[in-house]
Scaffold this motif. Structure first.
Motif, mmCIF file in Angstrom:
data_model
loop_
_atom_site.group_PDB
_atom_site.id
_atom_site.type_symbol
_atom_site.label_atom_id
_atom_site.label_comp_id
_atom_site.label_asym_id
_atom_site.label_seq_id
_atom_site.Cartn_x
_atom_site.Cartn_y
_atom_site.Cartn_z
ATOM 1 N N SER A 368 5.110 6.952 -10.661
ATOM 2 C CA SER A 368 3.735 7.114 -10.173
ATOM 3 C C SER A 368 3.647 6.783 -8.686
ATOM 4 O O SER A 368 4.606 6.312 -8.078
ATOM 5 C CB SER A 368 2.783 6.241 -10.991
ATOM 6 O OG SER A 368 3.231 4.906 -10.953
ATOM 7 N N ARG A 369 2.468 7.004 -8.131
ATOM 8 C CA ARG A 369 2.283 6.831 -6.688
ATOM 9 C C ARG A 369 2.632 5.421 -6.224
ATOM 10 O O ARG A 369 3.116 5.238 -5.111
ATOM 11 C CB ARG A 369 0.826 7.096 -6.324
ATOM 12 C CG ARG A 369 0.411 8.545 -6.321
ATOM 13 C CD ARG A 369 -1.101 8.609 -6.178
ATOM 14 N NE ARG A 369 -1.617 9.956 -6.188
ATOM 15 C CZ ARG A 369 -1.882 10.656 -5.092
ATOM 16 N NH1 ARG A 369 -1.632 10.152 -3.905
ATOM 17 N NH2 ARG A 369 -2.383 11.865 -5.180
ATOM 18 N N SER A 370 2.358 4.426 -7.084
ATOM 19 C CA SER A 370 2.587 3.051 -6.642
ATOM 20 C C SER A 370 3.969 2.542 -7.033
ATOM 21 O O SER A 370 4.244 1.362 -6.886
ATOM 22 C CB SER A 370 1.520 2.136 -7.235
ATOM 23 O OG SER A 370 1.669 2.072 -8.634
ATOM 24 N N SER A 371 4.828 3.411 -7.548
ATOM 25 C CA SER A 371 6.164 2.956 -7.941
ATOM 26 C C SER A 371 6.982 2.588 -6.702
ATOM 27 O O SER A 371 6.660 2.968 -5.583
ATOM 28 C CB SER A 371 6.868 4.049 -8.753
ATOM 29 O OG SER A 371 6.947 5.219 -7.983
ATOM 30 N N LYS A 375 6.593 4.275 -2.942
ATOM 31 C CA LYS A 375 5.986 3.457 -1.893
ATOM 32 C C LYS A 375 6.948 3.298 -0.723
ATOM 33 O O LYS A 375 6.565 3.395 0.442
ATOM 34 C CB LYS A 375 5.645 2.073 -2.448
ATOM 35 C CG LYS A 375 4.250 1.931 -2.976
ATOM 36 C CD LYS A 375 3.999 0.480 -3.311
ATOM 37 C CE LYS A 375 2.544 0.191 -3.515
ATOM 38 N NZ LYS A 375 2.339 -1.171 -4.011
ATOM 39 N N LYS A 378 7.324 6.473 1.252
ATOM 40 C CA LYS A 378 6.077 6.867 1.900
ATOM 41 C C LYS A 378 5.865 6.093 3.203
ATOM 42 O O LYS A 378 5.250 6.583 4.137
ATOM 43 C CB LYS A 378 4.904 6.617 0.950
ATOM 44 C CG LYS A 378 3.615 7.279 1.381
ATOM 45 C CD LYS A 378 2.501 6.969 0.422
ATOM 46 C CE LYS A 378 1.171 7.319 1.061
ATOM 47 N NZ LYS A 378 0.038 6.882 0.271
#
Lengths: 532, 489
Positions: A368-371, A375, A378
């Motif tokens: 997911s985006r917060s994995s 992160k 990014k």
């Protein structure tokens, strides 16, 4: 407005979703769906029910009653995939998947007697042409080729191969008529208005009872052309095949997923039919039926249409030999388009007790985006890439690959991405996941799982997969509990045990020359593993 | 085995009224619901098919917020989940002064950058820990903010959305990251022959200055400033443009009250400039454009002509013709003719596109091996001429059955029902649009289809685009119409 915006709850972690999801599960009728023939309560209008029904010939039906709307989704799972292709006939199972839409002696023909004779003539002309290719004079070969084409055209005049699909489309299947073939399975699925149940019985049983491989040579040529195109132009296909070959070497799981594009050149209809008769018997079939069904009406129809189909071999397909970790392997494939980096580790298959912990580990890393990995990359402008993970890729029941894949941004250096993956993996192994981090991953997994079960087609696919992987359809509904039970220390253990350098394979799709740090590997198990 | 005599496929007239009361099929049978012990029939046309049980899905609850924005809700309490969308409509299309690609860049930067209260990264953390999601999507007719969550979290998720709308961050760092992603996407799209063909066709049929034909380029993306993004945000996100839809475990009136309170201070974006985004550029005669891709093994082929809005009375007959001729079926005329009868390795389709807010197009598209392209194109044009001949009654009935019998799958979940209702609301269509469409579909005669085709299929004034190796293709294309090479040669 600001006051309103600040009203957001400050206790997100204390309000766990577990309660809500437990209710969800209850509403779905999942917790009572555990074992027995008709599971849980007595049939009751409005409730959902699961029924397992096996015919004497071995064909197994998993039926889930869900009466929201008058529709039914069907999926037939055939445990035959590309790894079952005979040597030198890579792509045969893909071809058979397509040929199962061509009808039978009773459907798809203008006149079966005439067509049958014409098909036999075509087979004979094809055999004559092939036999002459070694030493015939060019003119003679051309004449034989022309005779073959003429016979094909003649046979085509008697064919109405689209009738099979047409009947289902006119019955209302929309665009749900599908077939897929991967390494270990062929799946045939369709959704229909509920009043077309008997039509489905007729059609599905017919194509396994008496299929006619009409338009065989045209379908074969089209498949070879598509496979050739995919093998050179489809970046996912390219890197997937490269990684499989790199990881598994000569093992059957290392074969290209679409087969070798020219392997079917000499295949004839009789050989294909013999393979079909040997491998596609009723004893190996599992069909899931999900939707607006009445058991008492449905069972007699299943018995009537499917009961007389030949059983075929009752044994499960032989397990493929286990691969062994032979050291890290790397491969680079030149490609002008979007660069990609895929890294995989040899891990046990989905039936293994470690599978749930491996899934959690992969989700922690990149789902997911917060994995962690998402992160991490990014934060770096030059590394902002599309990343995905799959805990069960490119394997079978016994063995699999845990995959991290990335499509690289312009200017992103694959070495830096690989470095980031290494570091995050080591950090997670060393420190383990945080308590809230682990809880969050489990919540996301559960929510995705329950959302997916709203869809009849997805539920049908899940039921067949669960049965094939574990021998119990109930395992579909237990998967959720297995994920919830995973502890932080289990995640660390599976990472230490399975995500080691010597179990790793790496494929890079890029236009640039091979970086010094990523020397290419020949895909050959006999070669010593390459070390960085 | 005559297909036209299929008993099971007879369409009962006068059924399906009102809409959503589905009793679609077909030769109601006395045997309905009775286990059958009879022998297996020789052909499915001999099966007796029971009526479909009546199915009446709930219509959406329609509310008007204090701001005037519309809210559509379909309650479904099977699961404690809520899905929804906030739609900011764009009256017609992007205005021409907008830099190409700015709306997609805004959508990415808005979601990834978060708000001044909550950074994109913090938002990710919260949403993941609550198994929720918020996504921002830009389309030519709207900016959509989609969310999904457990019902207990709905209030918090809406607050996050409110922050994105009213106090977006657009930090320089996040804008640059979004720009880098967009540049990467554009770079990779330039390798995609199919996408290139679609984009070129937009320019050729709508004019290169049409907002719908302007696609992001490396230059246009590099030129967009943060200030432009912020201005664009104010221009397209306003309470006066809002339409909201939600489905799941949610009370419509509670949601309305929440939205009223949350969005009370969202300013209006102001009136939108109408523009003529879709003025079809009809050539004087069929024109063939050739875009060179030297050495390409595959050709992309596009054929276009003018089309209609969905509301046009002739649209439904053209839609039915499209289904019979070349769209969404395994046994349409095009498939039966080109790959099956002629053995051409063509994968493609032909038909009138459906569009909500503007005229659609007649669009044919296929991909073919470059070395077989000349023959395929000639065969296609011959097929197109044949396709103008009247449909036989059996063809028309078959296409009609395909559409009507599959209708139940368009309304079998709250999400799909809501989506349909939102599209009507967004584009100003009457709420009974689908009822009227199905009525018209059931009543159509072959003559009406032929008449509509006669009026709207301009086979002598088509735009044909071929993307492939120009030197090999040019000689074969010249006979098809005026040949124009897009590389200027």
């Amino acid at each position: 407005m600001a006051a309103m915006l600040r009203e957001r709850s400050s206790e997100p972690e204390s309000r766990l979703m577990i309660q809500a999801l437990a209710r969800t599960a209850l509403l779905l009728g999942i917790f009572w769906a555990s074992g027995g023939q008709v599971c849980g309560q007595e049939p009751d209008a409005g409730d959902e029910r699961v029924l397992e029904h096996q015919l004497e010939n071995g064909w197994r039906f998993l039926i889930y009653q869900r009466r929201n709307a008058p529709t039914i989704s069907f999926e037939t799972y055939v445990p035959v995939g590309t790894v079952d292709d005979p040597p030198q006939l890579g792509g045969l199972t893909l071809l058979l998947k397509n040929l199962l839409f061509k009808g039978s002696a009773r459907i798809g023909t203008r006149d079966w007697d005439e067509e049958n004779a014409a098909l036999a003539e075509t087979d004979a002309a094809h055999a004559a042409w092939l036999a002459a290719r070694q030493d015939a004079a060019p003119e003679q070969l051309a004449a034989l080729r022309a005779a073959f084409e003429h016979a094909r055209e003649h046979a085509a005049k008697w064919s109405q191969a689209q009738e099979w699909s047409r009947v289902l489309e006119e019955a209302g299947c929309g665009d749900s008529l599908r077939a897929t073939c991967d390494q270990s399975s062929t799946r045939l699925s369709v959704s229909l208005p509920a009043n077309q149940f008997e039509l489905w019985c007729w059609m599905e049983s017919e194509r396994f009872r008496d299929p006619v491989f009409r338009e065989f040579f045209g379908e074969k040529a089209a498949l070879m052309e598509r496979s050739q195109r995919a093998a050179t132009q489809d970046s996912e296909q390219l890197i997937g095949d490269a990684l499989r070959a790199c990881a598994y070497g000569e093992h059957v799981l290392g074969r290209p997923s679409r087969g070798a594009f020219n392997a079917l050149q000499e295949l004839d209809r009789a050989t294909a039919m013999a393979f079909f008769r040997e491998h596609y018997g009723a004893a190996r079939m599992v069909t899931a039926i999900v939707g607006d069904v009445e058991f008492e009406h449905l069972i007699p129809l299943l018995d009537k249409y499917f009961g007389s189909l030949p059983s075929g071999p009752r044994t499960s397909p032989a397990a493929h030999p286990r691969t062994h970790a032979a050291g890290e392997r790397r491969v680079q494939v030149p490609f002008a388009g979007e660069p990609r980096l895929w890294i995989a580790w040899h891990v046990p298959g989905p039936a293994h007790p470690d599978s749930a912990a491996i899934e959690v580990a992969m989700r922690l890393l990149g789902h997911s985006r917060s994995s962690r990995l998402r992160k991490r990359i990014k934060r770096s402008l030059a590394l902002d890439s599309k990343l995905f993970v799959d805990h069960n890729w490119g394997g079978d029941r016994q063995q699999s690959l845990a995959l991290i894949g990335c499509a690289l941004n312009l200017g992103a250096a694959p070495e830096r991405l690989e470095e980031a993956i290494d570091e995050e993996l080591q950090r997670l192994t060393r420190e383990g996941p945080g308590r809230e981090e682990l809880a969050g991953v489990k919540r996301v997994a559960r929510a995705e799982y329950f959302r997916s079960l709203r869809d009849n087609e997805v539920l049908a696919a899940g039921l067949t997969s669960a049965w094939v992987m574990s021998g119990r359809w109930q395992s579909l509904f237990e998967r959720d509990q297995r994920l919830v039970a995973v502890q932080a220390r289990q995640v660390q253990r599976v990472l230490r045990e399975w995500f080691t350098q010597d179990r790793r394979a790496l494929a890079l799709l890029a236009p640039s020359p091979v970086p010094a740090s990523a020397a290419p590997a020949e895909v050959d198990q006999d070669q010593p593993p390459l070390k960085r | 085995m005559n297909a036209s005599s299929n008993e099971y496929s007879r369409l009962p007239r006068g059924m399906l009224e009102p809409l959503f009361c589905l009793a679609l099929c077909l030769a109601p049978s006395a045997a309905a619901g009775t286990p059958q012990a009879s022998a297996i029939v020789d052909h499915p046309s001999q099966l007796r098919v029971p009526s479909l049980r009546p199915f009446v899905p709930p219509p959406p609850v329609r509310l008007t917020l204090k701001s005037g924005a519309r809210l559509l809700v379909i309650e479904s309490h099977e699961l404690p989940l809520v899905d929804g969308t906030l739609i900011f409509r764009r009256q017609h299309t992007p205005v021409q002064s907008e830099p190409a690609g700015i709306s997609a860049l805004l959508a990415d930067a808005l979601r990834e950058g978060g708000s001044r209260h909550t950074s994109g990264s913090e938002l990710d953390d919260w949403l993941d820990s609550h198994a929720a999601s918020i996504d921002v999507v830009s389309t030519p007719d709207a900016l959509r903010i989609q969310f999904a969550c457990v019902k207990e979290d709905l209030g918090d998720v809406l607050v996050f959305i409110g922050e994105l709308l009213m106090i977006p961050a657009y930090t320089p760092e996040e804008v640059e990251r979004s720009r880098a992603r967009a540049l990467t996407r554009v770079a990779h799209e330039s390798e995609d022959a199919s996408l290139l063909a679609d984009q070129s066709l937009d320019s050729l049929t709508l004019g290169s200055s049409s907002p719908l034909a302007r696609h992001a380029t490396r230059e246009s993306l590099k030129a967009i400033t943060r200030e432009q993004l912020v201005r664009h945000h104010r221009r397209i996100i306003g309470i006066d443009r809002l339409l909201v839809g939600a489905t799941g475990a949610v009370d419509p009136h509670e949601l309305a009250a929440h939205l009223d309170s949350l969005l009370a201070e969202l300013p209006a974006a102001g009136p939108q400039r109408a523009n003529s985004a879709q003025v079809y550029q009809l050539p004087g005669r069929t024109t063939v454009y050739l875009q060179d891709r030297p050495g390409a093994a595959q050709c992309e082929v596009r054929i276009a002509g003018p089309g209609l809005r969905r509301l046009d009375r002739d649209f439904v007959p053209l839609l039915l013709w499209s289904r019979a001729t070349g769209r969404a079926a395994a046994a349409n005329r095009m498939r039966l003719k080109l790959p099956t009868e002629l053995g051409l390795a063509i994968e493609g389709q032909l038909g009138f596109e459906a569009d909500w807010s503007r005229n659609g197009r007649l669009l044919g598209s296929f991909r073919v091996r470059s070395d077989a392209a000349a023959g395929a194109l000639a065969a296609f044009f011959e097929f197109l001429n044949d396709a103008r001949k009247p449909l036989e009654f059996a063809e028309l009935e078959a296409a009609r059955r395909r559409m009507l019998n599959a209708e139940v799958f368009q309304i079998d979940s709250p999400e799909e029902l809501l989506q349909r209702a939102l599209e009507l609301e967004l584009h100003g269509y009457p709420a009974d649009f689908w009822v009227q469409r199905d009525k018209r579909l059931r009543a159509l005669t072959p003559e009406e289809v032929s008449g509509a085709l006669e009026r709207h299929l301009r086979a002598d004034r088509l735009t044909l685009l071929v993307v492939g190796p120009a030197e090999e293709l040019a000689p074969a294309l010249a006979p098809l119409g005026t040949l124009v090479r897009l590389d200027g040669q």
